[in-house]
Design a protein around this motif. Structure first.
Motif, PDB file in Angstrom:
ATOM      1  N   VAL A  13       0.632  -1.014  -0.038  1.00 62.93           N
ATOM      2  CA  VAL A  13      -0.153  -0.064  -0.045  1.00 62.93           C
ATOM      3  C   VAL A  13       0.734   1.331   0.049  1.00 62.93           C
ATOM      4  CG1 VAL A  13      -1.834   1.247   1.134  1.00 62.93           C
ATOM      5  CG2 VAL A  13      -1.986  -1.207   1.142  1.00 62.93           C
ATOM      6  N   ALA A  14       1.878   1.118   0.764  1.00 63.04           N
ATOM      7  CA  ALA A  14       2.885   2.207   0.927  1.00 63.04           C
ATOM      8  C   ALA A  14       3.542   2.583  -0.463  1.00 63.04           C
ATOM      9  CB  ALA A  14       3.810   2.192   1.942  1.00 63.04           C
ATOM     10  N   ALA A  15       3.792   1.558  -1.316  1.00 64.85           N
ATOM     11  CA  ALA A  15       4.475   1.750  -2.639  1.00 64.85           C
ATOM     12  C   ALA A  15       3.591   2.379  -3.550  1.00 64.85           C
ATOM     13  CB  ALA A  15       4.592   0.144  -2.934  1.00 64.85           C
ATOM     14  N   VAL A  16       2.322   2.214  -3.429  1.00 61.60           N
ATOM     15  CA  VAL A  16       1.309   2.673  -4.488  1.00 61.60           C
ATOM     16  C   VAL A  16       1.284   4.169  -4.434  1.00 61.60           C
ATOM     17  CG1 VAL A  16       0.550   0.376  -5.040  1.00 61.60           C
ATOM     18  CG2 VAL A  16      -0.612   2.088  -3.400  1.00 61.60           C
ATOM     19  N   LEU A  17       1.697   4.778  -3.039  1.00 57.23           N
ATOM     20  CA  LEU A  17       1.555   6.491  -2.765  1.00 57.23           C
ATOM     21  C   LEU A  17       2.458   6.955  -3.935  1.00 57.23           C
ATOM     22  CD1 LEU A  17       1.522   6.297   0.804  1.00 57.23           C
ATOM     23  CD2 LEU A  17      -0.105   6.949  -0.570  1.00 57.23           C
ATOM     24  N   GLY A  18       3.522   6.328  -4.407  1.00 59.43           N
ATOM     25  CA  GLY A  18       4.573   6.980  -5.145  1.00 59.43           C
ATOM     26  C   GLY A  18       5.537   7.595  -4.272  1.00 59.43           C
ATOM     27  N   CYS A  19       6.454   8.187  -4.840  1.00 61.91           N
ATOM     28  CA  CYS A  19       7.462   8.833  -4.075  1.00 61.91           C
ATOM     29  C   CYS A  19       8.277   9.960  -4.892  1.00 61.91           C
ATOM     30  CB  CYS A  19       8.457   7.933  -3.488  1.00 61.91           C
ATOM     31  SG  CYS A  19       9.530   8.756  -2.140  1.00 61.91           S
ATOM     32  N   ALA A  20       7.866  11.272  -4.772  1.00 58.50           N
ATOM     33  CA  ALA A  20       8.584  11.976  -5.520  1.00 58.50           C
ATOM     34  C   ALA A  20      10.130  12.597  -4.956  1.00 58.50           C
ATOM     35  CB  ALA A  20       8.034  13.427  -6.017  1.00 58.50           C
ATOM     36  N   LEU A  21      10.926  13.061  -5.725  1.00 56.14           N
ATOM     37  CA  LEU A  21      12.132  13.329  -5.142  1.00 56.14           C
ATOM     38  C   LEU A  21      12.088  14.608  -4.175  1.00 56.14           C
ATOM     39  CD1 LEU A  21      14.478  13.173  -8.226  1.00 56.14           C
ATOM     40  CD2 LEU A  21      14.388  11.609  -6.203  1.00 56.14           C
ATOM     41  N   ILE A  22      12.492  14.609  -3.004  1.00 53.51           N
ATOM     42  CA  ILE A  22      12.506  15.902  -2.105  1.00 53.51           C
ATOM     43  C   ILE A  22      13.226  17.075  -2.648  1.00 53.51           C
ATOM     44  CG2 ILE A  22      14.297  15.331  -0.621  1.00 53.51           C
ATOM     45  CD1 ILE A  22      10.983  16.734   0.611  1.00 53.51           C
ATOM     46  N   SER A 197       3.513  21.591  -5.561  1.00 52.86           N
ATOM     47  CA  SER A 197       4.434  20.567  -5.571  1.00 52.86           C
ATOM     48  C   SER A 197       3.732  19.014  -5.238  1.00 52.86           C
ATOM     49  CB  SER A 197       5.537  20.709  -4.364  1.00 52.86           C
ATOM     50  OG  SER A 197       6.226  19.757  -4.354  1.00 52.86           O
ATOM     51  N   GLU A 198       4.259  18.227  -5.959  1.00 50.84           N
ATOM     52  CA  GLU A 198       3.492  16.962  -5.453  1.00 50.84           C
ATOM     53  C   GLU A 198       3.879  16.330  -4.420  1.00 50.84           C
ATOM     54  OE1 GLU A 198       2.223  12.851  -7.916  1.00 50.84           O
ATOM     55  OE2 GLU A 198       3.774  14.363  -8.783  1.00 50.84           O
ATOM     56  N   MET A 223      -7.367  15.162  -2.907  1.00 51.84           N
ATOM     57  CA  MET A 223      -6.936  17.067  -3.137  1.00 51.84           C
ATOM     58  C   MET A 223      -5.687  16.457  -4.247  1.00 51.84           C
ATOM     59  SD  MET A 223      -6.337  18.259   0.664  1.00 51.84           S
ATOM     60  CE  MET A 223      -5.589  19.554  -0.165  1.00 51.84           C
ATOM     61  N   ARG A 224      -4.783  15.666  -4.188  1.00 51.10           N
ATOM     62  CA  ARG A 224      -3.663  15.341  -5.130  1.00 51.10           C
ATOM     63  C   ARG A 224      -4.547  15.100  -6.688  1.00 51.10           C
ATOM     64  NH1 ARG A 224      -0.038   9.889  -5.476  1.00 51.10           N
ATOM     65  NH2 ARG A 224       1.576  10.627  -6.815  1.00 51.10           N
ATOM     66  N   LEU A 225      -5.441  14.568  -6.557  1.00 52.05           N
ATOM     67  CA  LEU A 225      -5.843  14.217  -8.195  1.00 52.05           C
ATOM     68  C   LEU A 225      -6.479  15.489  -8.419  1.00 52.05           C
ATOM     69  CD1 LEU A 225      -8.112  10.719  -7.254  1.00 52.05           C
ATOM     70  CD2 LEU A 225      -6.150  11.139  -9.015  1.00 52.05           C
TER      71      LEU A 225
END
Length: 430
Positions: A13-22, A197-198, A223-225
């Motif tokens: 579940v955590a993986a599908v959240l996505g992870c952009a670069l800080i 910012s994402e 909200m992200r969508l």
């Protein structure tokens, strides 16, 4: 029975959240110290003992001679006695750090400047920001919060400040504070016509997921969508929603319908689960249509035995069901019975007869069927009646209120290409 395509582990579940670069902590600004030197220099009164070192510091800085500046600093640190002397030592130490691109020296100098109490108001924002960004890079999140909050209070307009401040709070496990910073920054960016910012969505969502605050997690993803309506993000969001719906097959089916509408079905397992759910619920036309779409998208191979078995059983039923549905839709008794009206409308949506479905859903919804109210909005959306659909979704309450909101976001969102263009246009220069 059928196998679900969804994994259930927390890691999945955590993986599908996505992870952009800080956002990387930037180097200190180079122009601010020069301006401060001009504005502050006339106000400071160095001691007599410090004056010889100050002369050397000034000349070395003007000549950009780092070796001479470093030597003068050693002399100045030894002779500095008054607060003004020590402020000037920190000031020139900052010049040395900038000249040598040494963040450790810059950070120490900024601490000296800020802790002196002599920093002019116009320099508080940049100095606190850079000090906070260095602390963030050093993983000193408590200090980062202190400095970045001070920069924010002083009016800093650095676009990366909210991300650094938000993530500092999250790293300290202060989720509510981090979430508040993110929401404020999102609102400010939107008000300014910029794409947020994402990071402002992804990192709070990850923290909320870890804290098992599932309702707030889905609110953040919704909200992200609004700003990032790409199919992959729709899929990730709806994947998490499916996880939380667990064994509610009727709700699952409605969620898959939204996944289909947002063109976010991209893998064989979700087509298989959708087709199986539609088959089990008695919607052969919908099951066949979903499989045909998967084949057209080259997600499902025409030689896939599992899907071909479903097609073999459902295609004959689909033809007979379509004829029966049209006949039932014309009967006055169907419209008079809210439950029957909704069930018939469900089948009509499966064959693409949205006009007849809408009419029956309206009658069922007027009879107090909450599911009919929700599916009325879906039928209107699929028929291209955007405004009517949004109005119908606004009336939805109960367990489908979240799905109704997501449909509204889908109908209202900018096209993904436009969002991407906006992101590129508002991205800060390197």
């Amino acid at each position: 029975m059928f196998k679900r395509f969804r994994q259930t582990s927390a890691t999945a579940v955590a993986a599908v959240l996505g992870c952009a670069l800080i956002v990387a902590a930037p180097a200190a600004a180079k122009e601010k110290p020069k301006k401060e030197e001009e504005q502050k220099g006339a106000q400071l009164k160095p001691s007599k003992e410090f004056s010889p070192a100050l002369k050397k510091l000034t000349e070395a800085a003007k000549a950009k001679d780092m070796a001479a500046l470093e030597a003068a600093l050693a002399e100045g640190q030894a002779s500095a006695t008054s607060p003004d002397d020590k402020y000037l030592v920190s000031f020139y130490e900052l010049q040395l750090g900038i000249g040598k691109s040494d963040k450790a020296i810059q950070g120490k100098a900024l601490d000296g400047l800020l802790e002196s109490g002599l920093t002019p108001p116009e320099s508080l924002a940049p100095y606190n920001y850079f000090s906070g960004s260095f602390a963030y890079g050093d993983k000193d999140y408590a200090k980062a919060v202190k400095r970045l909050e001070a920069a924010k209070a002083a009016g800093s307009t650095e676009q990366s400040l909210p991300v650094l401040l938000m993530d500092s709070y999250l790293k300290l496990n202060q989720v509510d504070q981090g979430l508040a910073v993110a929401k404020d920054a999102i609102a400010a960016a939107r008000a300014a016509g910029r794409l947020p910012s994402e990071e402002l969505y992804v990192r709070p969502a990850s923290a909320l997921q870890a804290a098992k605050r599932n309702s707030e997690l889905l609110d953040m993803l919704a909200m992200r969508l609004q700003d990032y309506p790409q199919p992959v993000i729709w899929r990730n969001t709806l994947f998490i929603l499916l996880q939380q719906e667990a064994s509610d097959k009727v709700m699952n089916l409605d969620t898959f319908r939204l996944m289909r509408a947002t063109k976010s079905m991209t893998q064989r397992p979700e087509y298989l689960e959708y087709a199986a759910l539609a088959t089990e619920a008695g919607y052969p036309n919908e099951a066949v249509a979903v499989i045909k779409e998967g084949q057209a998208a080259n997600v499902i191979q025409t030689s896939d035995e599992r899907f071909n078995t479903i097609l073999e059983s459902q295609e004959p039923r689909a033809k007979a069901d379509a004829v029966a549905l049209k006949g039932d839709a014309a009967k006055p008794a169907t419209a008079a019975n809210p439950k029957l009206a909704r069930q018939t409308a469900d089948g009509l949506v499966g064959i693409g007869d949205y006009a007849a479905a809408i009419s029956l859903y309206e009658k069922a919804a007027a009879g107090g069927d909450p599911l009919a109210q929700y599916r009325l909005g879906v039928a209107q959306a699929l028929a291209g009646q955007k405004d009517a659909a949004i109005a119908s979704f606004a009336k939805v309450q109960g367990d489908r209120a979240r799905l109704a909101n997501l449909w509204t976001i889908h109908l209202s969102a900018k096209a993904p290409a436009a969002a991407a263009a906006a992101a590129a246009a508002t991205a800060p220069a390197n």
